[in-house]
Every structure is written in structure tokens, then in C-alpha cells.
Design an enzyme around this catalytic site. Structure first.
Site, PDB file in Angstrom:
ATOM      1  N   SER A 190      20.399  36.357 -95.964  1.00 37.82           N
ATOM      2  CA  SER A 190      21.747  35.801 -95.798  1.00 37.82           C
ATOM      3  C   SER A 190      22.166  35.092 -97.094  1.00 37.82           C
ATOM      4  O   SER A 190      22.051  35.682 -98.172  1.00 37.82           O
ATOM      5  CB  SER A 190      21.753  34.855 -94.594  1.00 37.82           C
ATOM      6  N   ASP A 230      23.241  43.791 -87.153  1.00 37.00           N
ATOM      7  CA  ASP A 230      23.836  42.716 -87.951  1.00 37.00           C
ATOM      8  C   ASP A 230      25.247  43.131 -88.357  1.00 37.00           C
ATOM      9  O   ASP A 230      25.420  44.066 -89.126  1.00 37.00           O
ATOM     10  CB  ASP A 230      22.966  42.471 -89.184  1.00 37.00           C
ATOM     11  N   HIS A 241      22.456  39.190 -86.985  1.00 34.16           N
ATOM     12  CA  HIS A 241      22.148  38.639 -88.303  1.00 34.16           C
ATOM     13  C   HIS A 241      20.895  37.773 -88.281  1.00 34.16           C
ATOM     14  O   HIS A 241      20.150  37.706 -89.260  1.00 34.16           O
ATOM     15  CB  HIS A 241      23.354  37.834 -88.792  1.00 34.16           C
TER      16      HIS A 241
END
Lengths: 407, 407
Positions: A165, A332, A365
Site C-alpha cells: 500500500s 483488491d 486490499h
């Protein structure tokens, strides 16, 4: 794993008790030149290390944490008793990042709120917290601080940098900015730039904080409460984007929280389990995070654009000889496989060493934090191969010796 | 299309000037029995009609509007000058719902804020606006009011009911609840129940309203401002879910609003075009919508579950002999194709007449409002075929006559 008689004693697969360390960098007159043009320092950096640095200093791995993470990746803090670090399942003896073999480092990001200088730190010029007078920080600025910490620790070249991320964005920026500082790059669930949809969600989150009357334009540190309501709202909306529709459906569906039937009550904001869960997430988040840091770091995410300075992603990364490994997760939707593949494609065109895997997961995610086993299976061989290459490059006779054995 | 000299004069393809009509239903002692068990009335209903009802009363089409829509589907209101109805491109002379052929009806939903009784209406018992004392409304309650309006207009059987999103939920509920009241059912971008992810976004939106200090537990009608900030936030987050990632990317990408370069300013909440756009959407929305209505109607969406009462979707719809047409849109992630297909599959198993099309569009959930041509191509033949069937059923000699011609 710990037994009742000794609740601080960690299990065999844990690093055990760890402590956050502190160092001050960029002291006058060596302030950091931020991407905005502002000079900023001194910067206090909070970091943790696990395992032992090898005599050759060739086994160090830097973990870049995500938006609301911190330096406490693995093991336990004494004061928090059994609360493990955020990637404890992945980092430790015999684990994915094996602390019996590797020296693992993680630092809280610049503008964070977990020990590294950020908006809640005291501005030495005023004796008050910076608040929104804290300078505008980019992913590049965060990376510059990490890079300086690595040098401070006496390490010329990291074996690897790894992150997911916002951590993955740091990893990419680091490989572009300081291409000789790492031998491997592991970028998980990330992108070369945030999508416009991702920016949109950040805009809404920041708006929720800004419009909370207790935000007071960032000057809330003397207030007992602060913008708890706005920050919780920002977290609630962001949290939805970290989950997949399937994971929400599987975990909560339309199930009710405290009843077997609907209440027909307009006040029932936590009637469905998903509502109750989001409220809980929001509430828990404001206990541990600073609203001004949230504003700074989401802005850094919005601004990040790896290709911007060099024209293309490939040009940004062309000076890196690192072994790149990218992974995305099927469910995701905040950082999609398409976005990872864009980077992979550019690396291939730039003739870099790159591997890519799309991992099947329903966890959205958050998968990079939760799906540990497939990650171990990818990262472990990359680290072993890279370390072998580093050793051979340092001492070509190693390669010859290996060749003899094999021949 | 209107020329400068007569700005109220509509073009050839417009219905022209239209007016909202009012009727009061469910007067004492015939109050509506709500699904919550509460009896409620009288209910004022705001509605519009376009075209002419045929002598056989067999050409009426009821349009069910979505969450923040209203009865003003097509044409212009005098006071709003050229501002057309929300589906003006689809409804009018020669258009998808051809007002030269059909009599089109749309009513503002129960608990709305555009003329039908809702939280901002005066409670005759107190002389004050209901606010959050307004009863809890379901999609079924909305449909019961629509159904009563149709009867009030002297129409036994509608040619069709059509709607998208929350309108599509009404359409499905109507077909289940009053299966003999329509000959065709057109359900666009909808689902038999809202996904847990959809509920999650609604929870966040309502939370934004509830926590706005100016919301004052729904009693804000004497306040000049009211919960504008919270309602705008709710709209901003909802608006993201109406667009697709591709449509946001195409429309805004990472483009900046007023500059060619980044400002590095933490206060710049509208720096990226997408941020500016969302702020504008939020701001515009609070001018036209009531926060309490938003709370009531999103709750109705959350509660809707077509299968709940009967066990399955098929059982809920098994008494309908209508021609069903369902359409979903490829980039709609709020109401997905999978959700439409669940309904289609159940209808097939229940041996109902059903057609389904997944329309290619990058416009996300909003596609049903924007992609008019493919919709026309689907709906027009369905209406013609259904009317033919209705005519033949009423007068079998018609069929024989047609058979003669064909034979």
C-alpha cells in the site's frame, strides 16, 4: 503461545519483547530539503530492529509501513503486553522475514504520530505542536528519512526493501531515488500513483476531519477530545475500501447485531453487523491515530506519482539493478492488479529483473496484511536468491565454489 | 432546442411544460398500514403524468425514481425554466417511453422531500415538521402508496413499471406485492437486496449527518442552515459509488483544478479536479434535498430484501405473469451484474417470462440515467410486444385478425 504464568514470554516463533528506538537526524545545519522546497529539521525517527546485522552488513531488510502503521512490526512491547506488531505473523524466527537470518528494520514515517516527527510533535521554534503548520510531506520525503536512517545504522546496501500500500509506494520511490541502496524490492498491493477513485475517498475522509468543529484547523492538542468524530468517519469510509465486497458479504452479509429481526428504528445506526463493525473500527482508530497525521499522509498518497519526474515509470526505475517482486490481490479494488501490471510492464521494457504474481484472495486490499503463507512462499526464495547474488558479487570465488559443487 | 424569443417553449422532442400534481390518499380512517406495523395517514402524493391515457386504460407506464429523484421525470417546470426532468432524454414524444403512445406516471416516494409526505412535512398532530418522528418506511410502503395512486387514477393494470437503483427495488417489490397490477416489469441496475458493502456506505453517509452538530436529532427545520455539512459529506461518499473507477479516471484522472503544478498546501482540499467535483456535488445536493429524507430512504434501501418474506426471490415473484426485463451495466459496482443475474436465475426457475441484458458502459451505476440509446433499444420492443399481448388478451379476435394477416 505465552502461558498464564509468564504472560510476557513470547512463543518460540516470536521475536519476543522488543523496544522502539529513537534517533535524531537532519540536525542544523543539515536539514532535510523537502520536495516542496522547504528545509526541515531536526527530525526524530522512531524505529525498531529485529535479528542481528551480519558482519558483512548484507542481511538488512527495511520494512516500509502503510498509512496508519508504525515501526512496531513484530514482537511485543512490554507495556502493551501481548499485543503483537502489525506484521508479527510475517516477521520473526523462521517466518517470511526470518529474523534468524535477516536484520529487519522499520521506522515510523515522517509526519506520522508514532514517534517520528509529525504534526503532533513539538515545534522547537514555538514550543507548541506543529498542527497544520507542519510542512507538506511527500512519499519522497518519507523515503529520504528512511534512507538517512539506514546510513546512520552503517548499512551501505539493504538486502531488500519491502512494503504494501503506501509502504509499496515508498518502496518504489526508494528504488527510483536511491537505486544503489537495495538489492531487492518487494512491492505489495501498491501502484505507481493513486487512482482518481482513491483520491476521491481521501478527499471525503479529509473533509470529514476538516468539518468536525473540534478540528479547529488542526489546533486541538490542548482539547481533551479533538476531531474524534471526523477522524472516525474518515476511518470508516477508508476501511470499506480496504475490504472486498466478497469479504464484507462473507463476514457480515445482512446479519443483524443484537437481534434476529429488524427494529424499524431510524436511530439504529448499528443494527446491521457491518454498521456496528465500522463504528467500532472508527472508534478504535481515534484512540491510536492523530487527525493531522492522517491529513498529511493521505495528501502524500494523493501526490505520489512515480512517473511524474522522469516521464515514465520505466525511466524512474531504470537505474536500479535490484530484483523486483510485485504482488497484487485479486479482490483488491483500491490498488488493482492492473496498476501493478503497469509497473511490471514498464520494468520489463526497461530490462529490469522483475517477477509478478497476482495472489488469489477474497480479503481485498488488506490481503497483504492477512494472507501470510503465500507471501512467505514468494518472498523467502527471492531473499535467498538475492543474498546469494550479493555474496557472489562481493566474492566471485563463492560462485566458482558453488559451480564446483554443482558440476 | 428552445429559441431565444420564447425560452419556455420546448423543442419538438420534448413534452414541454409540465406541472406536478397533488392528491391526498390514506385519509382517516383508511390509513396505510406500514410494514413496521404503524398506521399512517393522510399521505399527500406529488406526481406528474405525461401523454394521454387510452380509452382502454392500457397504455400507462409507472416510473419509479431512485434515491434522490422526484416526480419530475420529463419536460420543464415553468419556474425552473429550461431545467428538464431527470430522465428527459428517455421520456417524451418519440423517445424510449414514447408519450405519443404511452401515459407515463411518476410519483415522489413516501418519505421523500419533493411534495409527497415525508419528514419535512407538517405532522397534523403537532403542527410541526415530523423530523425523525416520521415513521420508518420500507420499499414496500413506498410501493403501496404508488399502487394506491394508480388505482386513484382509475387504472386497473399498468402496461409497465420501470425503475433503476432504488427505483428498481420498488419495481421488484411491486411485482411481488401486487402481481396483477402490471403487464411488464423493467428493472435496471438494481438488486433483490443491497449488498453489505452498499449498506456500509449508507452507514457512513448517515453517520456524517447524525454527527453534524446542526443535525440536532432531526429538528433543524427552524434553523437557517441545518446539517448541510453532514449531508454534503454523505452525498460525496455516495457519489463515488455511483461512478466507476474508469469514469472517474477518464473524467478527472489526476488533473489539477486551477493550476498546472501541485501546491504542497495541506489546506488545498479542491486541488485535484475530482476533489473539486465532489465538493461541488455535495454543495449542490444540500440545496435540493432534506437530510431526514436521506436518512429514511437509505434505511429503506438497507432493509429491502425481496426474498425475505417468501423464502426465495422466485417465490416472491411467482405470481407475476408480467414480462420481466432486467439490465445491468458492466462498470456498475454498487449494483452488480451478479446481483441482477441472481434475480434472472430465480425468475427462470420459477418459469416466468424474463429477459436480461448486461449493457457495456464505463459510467458505473449512473449508467441507467446516462446511457439512453441502448435502453431505448431494449425497452421499446418490450413495451410494443407487451401492449400487443394485452390487446390480444382483451380481445382474442385481434390475435385472430393478426394471424390472418400473417397467415
Amino acid at each position: 503461545m505465552a502461558n498464564d504464568d509468564s504472560e510476557f514470554e513470547p512463543g518460540d516463533d516470536s521475536i519476543g519483547l522488543v523496544e522502539t528506538q529513537q534517533v535524531t537526524l537532519f540536525e542544523t545545519p543539515n536539514e532535510l530539503c523537502l520536495e516542496s522546497g522547504v528545509k526541515f529539521g531536526p527530525i526524530n525517527v522512531a524505529y525498531e530492529t529485529y535479528g542481528t546485522l551480519s558482519p558483512e552488513k548484507d542481511n538488512a531488510i527495511f520494512v516500509c509501513h502503510a498509512l496508519t502503521g508504525d515501526a512496531h512490526v513484530a514482537g511485543w512491547h512490554a507495556e502493551e503486553k501481548r499485543k503483537p506488531g502489525w506484521w508479527n505473523d510475517f516477521v520473526g524466527p523462521g517466518k517470511g522475514l526470518d529474523t534468524n537470518k535477516y536484520f529487519v528494520i522499520c521506522a515510523n514515517v515522517l509526519s506520522g504520530c508514532k514517534g517520528t516527527t509529525g504534526p503532533s510533535s513539538i515545534d522547537p521554534n514555538t514550543g507548541k505542536q506543529y498542527g497544520l503548520l507542519f510542512p507538506f510531506i511527500t512519499v519522497g520525503d518519507i523515503v529520504k528519512v528512511h534512507s538517512a536512517l539506514v546510513k546512520h545504522l552503517g548499512i551501505d546496501k539493504l538486502l531488500a526493501v519491502i512494503g504494501g500500500s503506501l509502504g509499496g509506494m515508498q518502496v518504489l520511490d526508494w528504488a527510483a531515488r536511491f537505486p544503489n541502496q537495495m538489492a531487492a524490492v518487494v512491492c505489495l498491493a501498491a501502484a505507481a500513483k493513486l487512482s482518481a477513485q482513491g483520491i476521491a475517498f481521501n478527499v471525503v475522509g479529509r473533509r470529514a476531519i476538516f468539518t468536525d468543529p473540534k478540528f479547529n484547523r488542526g489546533e486541538y492538542y490542548d482539547d481533551t477530545e479533538g476531531p474524534r468524530v471526523g477522524l472516525a468517519l474518515a476511518r470508516m469510509v477508508a476501511h470499506i475500501t480496504y475490504l472486498s465486497d466478497v469479504s464484507i458479504e462473507d463476514k457480515f452479509g445482512r446479519r443483524l447485531q443484537h437481534s434476529s429481526h429488524l427494529k424499524y428504528d431510524l436511530d439504529q445506526e448499528t443494527e446491521f453487523q457491518i454498521g456496528s463493525y465500522l463504528h467500532y473500527q472508527g472508534k478504535r482508530f481515534v484512540e491510536r491515530f492523530d487527525a493531522n497525521s492522517y491529513i498529511c499522509l493521505t495528501h502524500a498518497m494523493d501526490y505520489f506519482d512515480l512517473a511524474e519526474e522522469c516521464g515514465t515509470i520505466g525511466q524512474a526505475l531504470q537505474n536500479s539493478d535490484a530484483n523486483f517482486l510485485l504482488a497484487s490481490y485479486t479482490s483488491d479494488w483500491l490498488f488493482t492488479t492492473t496498476q501493478s501490471l503497469e509497473i511490471v510492464s514498464e520494468l520489463v521494457k526497461a530490462k529490469r529483473n522483475v517477477s509478478f504474481v497476482e495472489l488469489a484472495s477474497s480479503k481485498g486490499h488488506d490481503a497483504f496484511l492477512l494472507e501470510i503463507e503465500p507471501l512467505e512462499q514468494l518472498v523467502r526464495p527471492l531473499l535467498e536468491r538475492t543474498r546469494q547474488e550479493v555474496t557472489e558479487r562481493r566474492d566471485p570465488s563463492e560462485k566458482a565454489a558453488r559451480g564446483d559443487h554443482n558440476g
